[in-house]
Write a protein that holds these residues in place. Structure first.
Motif, PDB file in Angstrom:
ATOM      1  N   THR A   1       1.387  -1.074   2.807  1.00  0.00           N
ATOM      2  CA  THR A   1       0.882  -1.463   3.768  1.00  0.00           C
ATOM      3  C   THR A   1       0.759  -3.125   2.900  1.00  0.00           C
ATOM      4  OG1 THR A   1       0.893   0.021   5.787  1.00  0.00           O
ATOM      5  CG2 THR A   1      -0.349  -2.572   5.321  1.00  0.00           C
ATOM      6  N   ILE A   2      -0.793  -2.537   1.445  1.00  0.00           N
ATOM      7  CA  ILE A   2      -0.719  -3.547   1.205  1.00  0.00           C
ATOM      8  C   ILE A   2       0.932  -4.498   0.011  1.00  0.00           C
ATOM      9  CG2 ILE A   2      -1.701  -3.480  -1.646  1.00  0.00           C
ATOM     10  CD1 ILE A   2      -3.850  -1.298  -0.604  1.00  0.00           C
ATOM     11  N   PHE A   3       1.783  -3.908  -0.458  1.00  0.00           N
ATOM     12  CA  PHE A   3       2.092  -4.465  -1.086  1.00  0.00           C
ATOM     13  C   PHE A   3       3.372  -5.037   0.157  1.00  0.00           C
ATOM     14  CE2 PHE A   3       7.293  -4.978  -1.504  1.00  0.00           C
ATOM     15  CZ  PHE A   3       7.481  -5.019  -3.260  1.00  0.00           C
ATOM     16  N   ILE A   4       3.336  -4.722   1.664  1.00  0.00           N
ATOM     17  CA  ILE A   4       4.220  -5.979   2.054  1.00  0.00           C
ATOM     18  C   ILE A   4       4.147  -7.224   2.914  1.00  0.00           C
ATOM     19  CG2 ILE A   4       4.816  -5.783   4.890  1.00  0.00           C
ATOM     20  CD1 ILE A   4       6.168  -2.848   4.802  1.00  0.00           C
ATOM     21  N   GLU A   5       2.217  -6.566   2.922  1.00  0.00           N
ATOM     22  CA  GLU A   5       1.294  -7.732   2.884  1.00  0.00           C
ATOM     23  C   GLU A   5       0.740  -8.538   2.124  1.00  0.00           C
ATOM     24  OE1 GLU A   5      -0.909  -6.187   7.572  1.00  0.00           O
ATOM     25  OE2 GLU A   5      -1.831  -5.973   5.106  1.00  0.00           O
ATOM     26  N   GLN A   6       0.798  -8.458   1.094  1.00  0.00           N
ATOM     27  CA  GLN A   6      -0.001  -9.209   0.058  1.00  0.00           C
ATOM     28  C   GLN A   6       1.352  -9.913  -1.017  1.00  0.00           C
ATOM     29  OE1 GLN A   6      -3.012  -6.948  -3.256  1.00  0.00           O
ATOM     30  NE2 GLN A   6      -4.265  -6.645  -0.960  1.00  0.00           N
ATOM     31  N   LYS A   7       2.202  -8.844  -1.026  1.00  0.00           N
ATOM     32  CA  LYS A   7       3.815  -9.533  -2.437  1.00  0.00           C
ATOM     33  C   LYS A   7       4.789 -10.233  -1.394  1.00  0.00           C
ATOM     34  CE  LYS A   7       2.221  -7.753  -6.054  1.00  0.00           C
ATOM     35  NZ  LYS A   7       1.869  -8.054  -7.019  1.00  0.00           N
ATOM     36  N   LEU A   8       5.154  -9.489  -0.079  1.00  0.00           N
ATOM     37  CA  LEU A   8       5.714 -10.368   0.784  1.00  0.00           C
ATOM     38  C   LEU A   8       5.588 -10.843   1.585  1.00  0.00           C
ATOM     39  CD1 LEU A   8       8.112  -7.628   1.468  1.00  0.00           C
ATOM     40  CD2 LEU A   8       8.408  -8.650  -0.343  1.00  0.00           C
ATOM     41  N   LYS A   9       3.475 -10.933   1.884  1.00  0.00           N
ATOM     42  CA  LYS A   9       3.169 -12.400   3.122  1.00  0.00           C
ATOM     43  C   LYS A   9       3.866 -11.679   4.600  1.00  0.00           C
ATOM     44  CE  LYS A   9       0.843 -14.408  -0.183  1.00  0.00           C
ATOM     45  NZ  LYS A   9       0.205 -14.450  -1.127  1.00  0.00           N
ATOM     46  N   LEU A  10       4.306 -10.726   4.801  1.00  0.00           N
ATOM     47  CA  LEU A  10       4.388 -10.290   6.112  1.00  0.00           C
ATOM     48  C   LEU A  10       2.975  -9.053   6.915  1.00  0.00           C
ATOM     49  CD1 LEU A  10       8.288  -9.079   5.308  1.00  0.00           C
ATOM     50  CD2 LEU A  10       7.356 -11.382   6.792  1.00  0.00           C
ATOM     51  N   LYS A  11       3.016  -8.927   7.642  1.00  0.00           N
ATOM     52  CA  LYS A  11       1.585  -8.167   8.473  1.00  0.00           C
ATOM     53  C   LYS A  11       2.488  -7.395   9.283  1.00  0.00           C
ATOM     54  CE  LYS A  11      -2.232  -8.716  10.762  1.00  0.00           C
ATOM     55  NZ  LYS A  11      -2.663  -7.550  10.186  1.00  0.00           N
ATOM     56  N   VAL A  12       1.526  -6.123   9.105  1.00  0.00           N
ATOM     57  CA  VAL A  12       3.010  -4.221   9.421  1.00  0.00           C
ATOM     58  C   VAL A  12       1.832  -4.799  10.482  1.00  0.00           C
ATOM     59  CG1 VAL A  12       2.295  -1.710   8.870  1.00  0.00           C
ATOM     60  CG2 VAL A  12       3.228  -3.679   6.947  1.00  0.00           C
TER      61      VAL A  12
ATOM     62  N   GLU B   1      -0.953   3.055   3.099  1.00  0.00           N
ATOM     63  CA  GLU B   1      -1.599   1.973   2.408  1.00  0.00           C
ATOM     64  C   GLU B   1      -1.279   1.562   1.460  1.00  0.00           C
ATOM     65  OE1 GLU B   1      -6.566   2.560   1.052  1.00  0.00           O
ATOM     66  OE2 GLU B   1      -5.090   4.677   2.166  1.00  0.00           O
ATOM     67  N   SER B   2       0.068   2.689   0.857  1.00  0.00           N
ATOM     68  CA  SER B   2      -0.259   1.629  -0.494  1.00  0.00           C
ATOM     69  C   SER B   2       1.426   0.486  -0.037  1.00  0.00           C
ATOM     70  CB  SER B   2       0.466   2.361  -1.640  1.00  0.00           C
ATOM     71  OG  SER B   2       1.223   2.870  -1.761  1.00  0.00           O
TER      72      SER B   2
ATOM     73  N   LEU C   1      10.100   0.665  -2.423  1.00  0.00           N
ATOM     74  CA  LEU C   1      10.262   2.068  -2.576  1.00  0.00           C
ATOM     75  C   LEU C   1      11.529   2.551  -3.735  1.00  0.00           C
ATOM     76  CD1 LEU C   1      10.540   1.555   1.207  1.00  0.00           C
ATOM     77  CD2 LEU C   1       8.553   2.175   0.091  1.00  0.00           C
ATOM     78  N   GLU C   2      12.563   2.244  -4.203  1.00  0.00           N
ATOM     79  CA  GLU C   2      13.645   2.335  -5.132  1.00  0.00           C
ATOM     80  C   GLU C   2      12.425   3.249  -5.825  1.00  0.00           C
ATOM     81  OE1 GLU C   2      17.042   0.912  -5.063  1.00  0.00           O
ATOM     82  OE2 GLU C   2      17.208   1.666  -2.860  1.00  0.00           O
ATOM     83  N   ALA C   3      12.082   2.200  -6.297  1.00  0.00           N
ATOM     84  CA  ALA C   3      10.698   2.273  -8.370  1.00  0.00           C
ATOM     85  C   ALA C   3      10.111   3.213  -8.092  1.00  0.00           C
ATOM     86  CB  ALA C   3      10.302   1.000  -8.008  1.00  0.00           C
ATOM     87  N   ARG C   4       8.889   3.760  -6.667  1.00  0.00           N
ATOM     88  CA  ARG C   4       8.565   4.218  -6.104  1.00  0.00           C
ATOM     89  C   ARG C   4       8.564   6.530  -6.715  1.00  0.00           C
ATOM     90  NH1 ARG C   4       3.810   2.349  -2.102  1.00  0.00           N
ATOM     91  NH2 ARG C   4       3.359  -0.009  -3.904  1.00  0.00           N
ATOM     92  N   GLY C   5      10.549   5.720  -6.267  1.00  0.00           N
ATOM     93  CA  GLY C   5      11.039   6.956  -5.812  1.00  0.00           C
ATOM     94  C   GLY C   5      10.809   7.232  -4.577  1.00  0.00           C
ATOM     95  N   HIS C   6      10.933   7.187  -3.737  1.00  0.00           N
ATOM     96  CA  HIS C   6      10.504   7.294  -2.381  1.00  0.00           C
ATOM     97  C   HIS C   6      11.818   7.309  -1.591  1.00  0.00           C
ATOM     98  CE1 HIS C   6       6.314   7.060  -1.630  1.00  0.00           C
ATOM     99  NE2 HIS C   6       6.143   6.026  -2.254  1.00  0.00           N
ATOM    100  N   ARG C   7      12.315   9.066  -0.420  1.00  0.00           N
ATOM    101  CA  ARG C   7      13.563   8.826   0.288  1.00  0.00           C
ATOM    102  C   ARG C   7      13.329   7.999   1.725  1.00  0.00           C
ATOM    103  NH1 ARG C   7      12.243  12.680  -3.818  1.00  0.00           N
ATOM    104  NH2 ARG C   7      14.698  13.677  -4.355  1.00  0.00           N
ATOM    105  N   PHE C   8      14.429   6.893   1.945  1.00  0.00           N
ATOM    106  CA  PHE C   8      13.565   5.852   3.094  1.00  0.00           C
ATOM    107  C   PHE C   8      15.256   5.242   3.291  1.00  0.00           C
ATOM    108  CE2 PHE C   8      14.125   3.216  -0.787  1.00  0.00           C
ATOM    109  CZ  PHE C   8      15.128   1.888   0.113  1.00  0.00           C
ATOM    110  N   VAL C   9      14.919   4.886   4.806  1.00  0.00           N
ATOM    111  CA  VAL C   9      15.713   4.744   5.501  1.00  0.00           C
ATOM    112  C   VAL C   9      15.720   2.264   5.630  1.00  0.00           C
ATOM    113  CG1 VAL C   9      17.509   4.303   7.452  1.00  0.00           C
ATOM    114  CG2 VAL C   9      16.902   6.353   6.453  1.00  0.00           C
ATOM    115  N   ARG C  10      16.844   2.411   5.861  1.00  0.00           N
ATOM    116  CA  ARG C  10      15.838   0.741   6.643  1.00  0.00           C
ATOM    117  C   ARG C  10      16.826   0.054   7.625  1.00  0.00           C
ATOM    118  NH1 ARG C  10      16.177  -4.276   6.092  1.00  0.00           N
ATOM    119  NH2 ARG C  10      17.228  -5.171   3.467  1.00  0.00           N
TER     120      ARG C  10
END
Length: 419
Positions: free
Chosen positions: A242-253, A239-240, A210-219
């Motif tokens: 969700t794809i990263f979380i499910e494909q790269k981290l193998k987690l489910k949104v 959309e983008s 998220l930082e690399a994409r320049g997003h403002r976020f809080v986790r």
């Protein structure tokens, strides 16, 4: 070697004190925290040897189901106190290694960071014009973490094979459910001291993306809010990511609970926001609902608690609740809650006086003229209606409850806001 640092006397004493302070429930062996120190004193030599040689085998965790406010259950795994002690010792050594590399936008379970910091940061983004939020919900995150993915991340920073082997054993220690042991092929042991750190380690990959994409976020742990300036941008980012979380981290949104919406229509860590240009933090509707449910339990007139016990229970609950929710910029709500709580207590008091003659006597004792006392003491109005009557408002007023030991929620809120 990290294992030697973990087994150092200073680190172990700190871990023991922390586990004793946190107390908590017993694991599958039934041993409570108060017996831990003695147990370690009697068995430490053999326990230390098995840890050093890599032969230690953690016990399965005790599965506990915690009801969620919106239905369903949250699954907790409670390790034995011995395993909690070992996990705490590991976490104390690993935290200084991993924590400095975590994102500035990650606030959950980290030293000198809190949920309040996360909410303040979210408020800051809204104030700057990022008035759409992508509210991401990870489905059963702690139960879905991919073990191989997590161990791969750990192995890049930890070279001590004995420690890696021990962490893998904790991940695969299994759960005990109704006396039957079940293996765990995925997930982290939520309920143990090591779980928050492991969750931050795997979700740091999301933070860095998220930082690399320049997003403002809080986790905060598995609660992640991304702030954007338009609905269209929000949908694209949802959309983008969700794809990263499910494909790269193998987690489910969880698509049912995740949404792109206005921040004031969503809740974050029990809070929400107002729609003003200068947004204010407010208590989320769901949090107020839970609060009122708890107060109704304590002040239920069908429960025959003595008034002193009710007030003690209220003070205990309200102190902790206010300590968290005093972040809200809505003092009027706290005044409103105070009034509502006092009305419920007046209802309980009226019920406890029971007979008309008792009510008449009590009212006279509180300075009500005889004729008024007879009129209200023999009233057939319902308890809740009587609790709001002028006669009880005057007699069972703020000072009456203050003398009985009830602490004002609003006064506590004002004190916390000023300190």
């Amino acid at each position: 070697m990290l294992m030697e640092r973990i087994l150092s006397r200073e680190n172990l004493l700190t871990a023991l004190k922390r586990v004793e302070q946190n107390k908590g429930s017993h694991g599958i062996d039934g041993m409570s925290v108060k017996f831990l120190r003695r147990h370690l004193y009697e068995n430490w030599d053999s326990l230390r040897e098995t840890l050093r040689t890599g032969n230690y085998r953690p016990s399965p965790v005790r599965r506990v189901e915690i009801p969620k406010p919106n239905g369903g259950v949250r699954l907790l795994g409670i390790p034995t106190v011995t395993d909690r002690f070992i996990q705490q010792a590991i976490a104390q050594v690993l935290t200084p290694i991993f924590d400095p590399t975590f994102s500035e936008n990650s606030y959950g379970f980290r030293p000198n960071r809190s949920a309040h910091n996360a909410v303040r940061k979210a408020k800051e983004y809204i104030k700057k014009g990022f008035r759409w939020v992508i509210d991401m919900d990870l489905e059963k995150f702690f139960d879905k973490v991919n073990h191989d993915k997590l161990m791969g991340i750990l192995a890049k920073r930890i070279k001590d094979r004995t420690l890696l082997k021990l962490i893998r054993k904790y991940l695969q220690s299994g759960v005990m459910l109704n006396g039957v042991e079940q293996s765990t092929e995925e997930g982290t042991p939520q309920g143990g001291p090591l779980s928050p750190l492991l969750s931050n380690i795997i979700l740091d990959k999301l933070d860095k993306e998220l930082e690399a994409r320049g997003h403002r976020f809080v986790r905060y742990a598995d609660d992640c809010n991304i702030y954007v300036k338009s609905l269209k941008a929000g949908e694209r980012v949802m959309e983008s990511v969700t794809i990263f979380i499910e494909q790269k981290l193998k987690l489910k949104v969880n698509r049912d609970k995740s949404a792109v919406d206005r921040p004031w229509k969503r809740k974050f860590l029990g809070f929400s926001f107002t729609w003003n240009k200068e947004p204010k933090v407010r208590i989320a509707k769901q949090s107020i609902k839970r609060f009122k449910t708890k107060i109704r339990e304590i002040t239920s007139r069908s429960k025959p608690f003595p008034m002193e016990v009710r007030i003690e229970m209220l003070n205990r609950y309200l102190t902790g609740w206010c300590g968290y929710f005093a972040l809200a910029d809505t003092p009027s709500k706290f005044k409103e809650f105070d009034e509502w709580i006092r009305r419920r207590l007046r209802m309980c008091e009226w019920k406890q006086w029971k007979k008309p003659k008792t009510r008449v006597r009590k009212l006279i004792g509180l300075g009500v003229p005889d004729y008024k006392a007879y009129e209200w003491g023999n009233s057939r109005k319902k308890y809740w209606r009587i609790a709001c009557s002028p006669i009880l408002h005057k007699t069972l007023d703020n000072s009456y409850w203050s003398q009985r030991g009830l602490r004002s929620l609003y006064n506590r809120y004002e004190f916390l806001r000023q300190s």
